[in-house]
Design an enzyme around this catalytic site. Structure first.
Site, PDB file in Angstrom:
ATOM      1  N   CYS A 144       0.835  -1.200   0.000  1.00 59.53           N
ATOM      2  CA  CYS A 144       0.000   0.000   0.000  1.00 59.53           C
ATOM      3  C   CYS A 144       0.872   1.253   0.000  1.00 59.53           C
ATOM      4  O   CYS A 144       1.463   1.608   1.032  1.00 59.53           O
ATOM      5  CB  CYS A 144      -0.909  -0.034   1.235  1.00 59.53           C
ATOM      6  SG  CYS A 144      -1.882   1.446   1.467  1.00 59.53           S
ATOM      7  N   CYS A 147      -0.300   4.029   2.316  1.00 55.87           N
ATOM      8  CA  CYS A 147       0.017   3.773   3.730  1.00 55.87           C
ATOM      9  C   CYS A 147       1.494   4.036   4.027  1.00 55.87           C
ATOM     10  O   CYS A 147       1.840   4.618   5.041  1.00 55.87           O
ATOM     11  CB  CYS A 147      -0.270   2.312   4.092  1.00 55.87           C
ATOM     12  SG  CYS A 147      -1.897   1.742   3.602  1.00 55.87           S
ATOM     13  N   ASP A 148       2.367   3.577   3.136  1.00 49.96           N
ATOM     14  CA  ASP A 148       3.782   3.477   3.495  1.00 49.96           C
ATOM     15  C   ASP A 148       4.721   4.361   2.682  1.00 49.96           C
ATOM     16  O   ASP A 148       5.911   4.446   3.012  1.00 49.96           O
ATOM     17  CB  ASP A 148       4.241   2.012   3.348  1.00 49.96           C
ATOM     18  CG  ASP A 148       3.486   1.091   4.292  1.00 49.96           C
ATOM     19  OD1 ASP A 148       3.051   1.577   5.359  1.00 49.96           O
ATOM     20  OD2 ASP A 148       3.325  -0.097   3.970  1.00 49.96           O
TER      21      ASP A 148
HETATM   22  P1  FAD Z   1      -9.426  -6.489   7.628  1.00 46.26           P
HETATM   23  O1  FAD Z   1      -8.553  -5.589   8.405  1.00 46.26           O
HETATM   24  O2  FAD Z   1      -8.813  -7.266   6.511  1.00 46.26           O
HETATM   25  O3  FAD Z   1     -10.101  -7.490   8.655  1.00 46.26           O
HETATM   26  C1  FAD Z   1     -10.969  -8.509   8.282  1.00 46.26           C
HETATM   27  C2  FAD Z   1     -10.894  -9.603   9.329  1.00 46.26           C
HETATM   28  O4  FAD Z   1     -11.990 -10.508   9.138  1.00 46.26           O
HETATM   29  C3  FAD Z   1      -9.633 -10.454   9.260  1.00 46.26           C
HETATM   30  O5  FAD Z   1      -9.113 -10.617  10.544  1.00 46.26           O
HETATM   31  C4  FAD Z   1     -10.149 -11.771   8.704  1.00 46.26           C
HETATM   32  O6  FAD Z   1      -9.380 -12.886   9.111  1.00 46.26           O
HETATM   33  C5  FAD Z   1     -11.518 -11.816   9.337  1.00 46.26           C
HETATM   34  N1  FAD Z   1     -12.386 -12.795   8.668  1.00 46.26           N
HETATM   35  C6  FAD Z   1     -12.460 -13.063   7.353  1.00 46.26           C
HETATM   36  N2  FAD Z   1     -13.349 -14.051   7.126  1.00 46.26           N
HETATM   37  C7  FAD Z   1     -13.831 -14.406   8.342  1.00 46.26           C
HETATM   38  C8  FAD Z   1     -14.765 -15.390   8.767  1.00 46.26           C
HETATM   39  N3  FAD Z   1     -15.373 -16.196   7.891  1.00 46.26           N
HETATM   40  N4  FAD Z   1     -15.035 -15.521  10.082  1.00 46.26           N
HETATM   41  C9  FAD Z   1     -14.410 -14.704  10.988  1.00 46.26           C
HETATM   42  N5  FAD Z   1     -13.515 -13.758  10.637  1.00 46.26           N
HETATM   43  C10 FAD Z   1     -13.224 -13.606   9.335  1.00 46.26           C
HETATM   44  N6  FAD Z   1      -4.388   1.260   6.070  1.00 46.26           N
HETATM   45  C11 FAD Z   1      -4.188   2.484   6.578  1.00 46.26           C
HETATM   46  O7  FAD Z   1      -5.145   3.270   6.669  1.00 46.26           O
HETATM   47  N7  FAD Z   1      -2.956   2.853   7.043  1.00 46.26           N
HETATM   48  C12 FAD Z   1      -1.885   2.027   7.004  1.00 46.26           C
HETATM   49  O8  FAD Z   1      -0.767   2.406   7.399  1.00 46.26           O
HETATM   50  C13 FAD Z   1      -2.055   0.720   6.475  1.00 46.26           C
HETATM   51  N8  FAD Z   1      -1.042  -0.156   6.418  1.00 46.26           N
HETATM   52  C14 FAD Z   1      -1.271  -1.408   5.959  1.00 46.26           C
HETATM   53  C15 FAD Z   1      -0.198  -2.318   5.980  1.00 46.26           C
HETATM   54  C16 FAD Z   1      -0.413  -3.623   5.558  1.00 46.26           C
HETATM   55  C17 FAD Z   1       0.734  -4.593   5.588  1.00 46.26           C
HETATM   56  C18 FAD Z   1      -1.696  -4.028   5.081  1.00 46.26           C
HETATM   57  C19 FAD Z   1      -1.931  -5.446   4.649  1.00 46.26           C
HETATM   58  C20 FAD Z   1      -2.745  -3.117   5.060  1.00 46.26           C
HETATM   59  C21 FAD Z   1      -2.539  -1.803   5.487  1.00 46.26           C
HETATM   60  N9  FAD Z   1      -3.558  -0.873   5.470  1.00 46.26           N
HETATM   61  C22 FAD Z   1      -3.372   0.369   6.006  1.00 46.26           C
HETATM   62  C23 FAD Z   1      -4.888  -1.196   4.926  1.00 46.26           C
HETATM   63  C24 FAD Z   1      -5.832  -1.549   6.087  1.00 46.26           C
HETATM   64  O9  FAD Z   1      -5.217  -2.503   6.903  1.00 46.26           O
HETATM   65  C25 FAD Z   1      -7.150  -2.093   5.549  1.00 46.26           C
HETATM   66  O10 FAD Z   1      -7.714  -1.151   4.658  1.00 46.26           O
HETATM   67  C26 FAD Z   1      -8.131  -2.355   6.695  1.00 46.26           C
HETATM   68  O11 FAD Z   1      -7.564  -3.202   7.663  1.00 46.26           O
HETATM   69  C27 FAD Z   1      -9.419  -2.994   6.166  1.00 46.26           C
HETATM   70  O12 FAD Z   1     -10.225  -3.250   7.263  1.00 46.26           O
HETATM   71  P2  FAD Z   1     -11.382  -4.338   7.247  1.00 46.26           P
HETATM   72  O13 FAD Z   1     -11.978  -4.294   8.599  1.00 46.26           O
HETATM   73  O14 FAD Z   1     -12.260  -4.124   6.091  1.00 46.26           O
HETATM   74  O15 FAD Z   1     -10.666  -5.741   6.971  1.00 46.26           O
END
Ligand code: FAD
Length: 319
Positions: A144, A147-148
């Site tokens: 990303c 992000c970085d």
């Molecule tokens: P996620 O954070 O992906 O969480 C979804 C969760 O649901 C996961 O834990 C998954 O295992 C769980 N899940 C899935 N299916 C199931 C199921 N069937 N039953 C139970 N649980 C389940 N964004 C920023 O704003 N700033 C940053 O600095 C930044 N750095 C990042 C660095 C990295 C390495 C990555 C990978 C992403 C980064 N991002 C950053 C992006 C940010 O992390 C995502 O946009 C954000 O986390 C999305 O949130 P979410 O809640 O939609 O999903």
């Protein structure tokens, strides 16, 4: 992390949240504060979502000195629990969302029933599948640029991918970096013409066509370079770089819902924007499982809030 639940497992819950990222925890916080006693399933292996795989997060508002990704997620969870959200660190492995009461089965085979379900399962960045790739996430390897990118001022970086996202990431990164080498497995880019032209016009960007990253080099637990391989001749060369941005796509976690909810061509959950409603009553979608545009922690948290408010209104309408 501990698991906390409120209420017997087979009660009909007002709301169940699936997913423990910023979207899921925010939805749990809001529905808990609305006295809906939500139960959140947060995954067995990956509690806290994508931000638990990174180090410093500098762009989540409210933390002027930045915050460690796992700490941010622990704080979000604690805040939701404080208001009575139940947490189960387990996966939902089967759903039936078609009736008035939604049925959700956990990995032990227990069926949980709920009037409303918020799906916040996120999406996974596609990986190259190379040794050290995940270990060096947040230590030079990133998925990303937004992000970085800021961490790579005056550095030499490599961007993998040939689509619009890869070109946009490369162009964004050259605001900070000294140089960006785009590595693409094919002889031409897949990105749209306008985006390609912008990338070709940027003198900080160079291209390694017919190329792939064959190896990731590390020094003192930080990325120090990559080995590039020509996919036609097999010839390899080393490139010093302290940043590796992988932009080869995402996979939204929607397999569980594919036969019950509308998905778009790329597999993301369809919602009735600007709401978080899906095509099924009482089922809402939030965060990166819906969003292929912004994919930020703050936008995921914002849509988790919206899903909670939509669920709250839906439940009020049932009374
Ligand atoms: P996620 O954070 O992906 O969480 C979804 C969760 O649901 C996961 O834990 C998954 O295992 C769980 N899940 C899935 N299916 C199931 C199921 N069937 N039953 C139970 N649980 C389940 N964004 C920023 O704003 N700033 C940053 O600095 C930044 N750095 C990042 C660095 C990295 C390495 C990555 C990978 C992403 C980064 N991002 C950053 C992006 C940010 O992390 C995502 O946009 C954000 O986390 C999305 O949130 P979410 O809640 O939609 O999903």
């Amino acid at each position: 992390m501990t698991t906390t639940t409120t209420g017997a497992r087979n009660d009909v819950r007002e709301v169940v949240v699936i997913g423990s990222g910023p979207a899921g925890y925010t939805a749990a916080l809001y529905t808990a504060r609305a006295q809906l006693k939500p139960l959140l399933f947060g995954s067995s292996m990956f509690v806290g979502g994508s931000l638990t795989t990174t180090t410093e997060v500098e762009n989540f508002p409210g933390f002027p000195s930045g915050i460690n990704g796992p700490d941010l997620m622990d704080n979000m969870r604690a805040q939701a629990e404080k208001f009575g959200a139940g947490m189960i660190d387990d996966d939902i492995i089967e759903v039936d969302l078609t009736g008035d009461i939604e049925l959700l089965t956990d990995s032990a085979g227990t069926v949980h029933r709920a009037k409303a379900v918020i799906i916040a399962t996120g999406s996974g960045y596609r990986k190259l599948g190379l040794p050290k790739e995940e270990e060096l996430s947040g230590r030079g390897v990133s998925w990303c640029a937004t992000c970085d990118g800021f961490f790579f001022r005056e550095r030499d970086i490599v961007v993998v991918g040939g689509g619009d996202t890869a070109m946009e990431e490369a162009a964004f990164l050259t605001r900070f970096a000294r140089s960006a080498t785009v590595v693409h497995r094919r002889p031409t880019l897949r990105a749209s013409k306008a985006v390609q032209n912008r990338a070709f016009a940027d003198d900080k960007i160079s291209f390694a066509f017919d190329g792939e990253v064959a190896e990731i080099k590390e020094t003192s637990n930080m990325l120090s370079g990559v080995v590039l391989r020509d996919v036609i001749t097999g010839a390899t060369r080393e490139l010093d770089a302290t940043g590796l941005f992988i932009a080869i796509g995402h996979d939204p976690r929607t397999e569980l819902f594919a036969d019950q909810l509308e998905l778009d061509a790329e597999g993301y959950l369809e919602t009735q924007a600007p709401t978080t409603r899906t095509g099924l009553p009482g089922v809402f979608g939030a965060g990166d499982v819906v969003d292929h545009l912004y994919r930020q922690a703050i936008t995921a948290a914002g849509s988790g809030c919206a899903a909670a408010l939509d669920a709250e209104r839906y439940l009020a309408g049932l009374r």
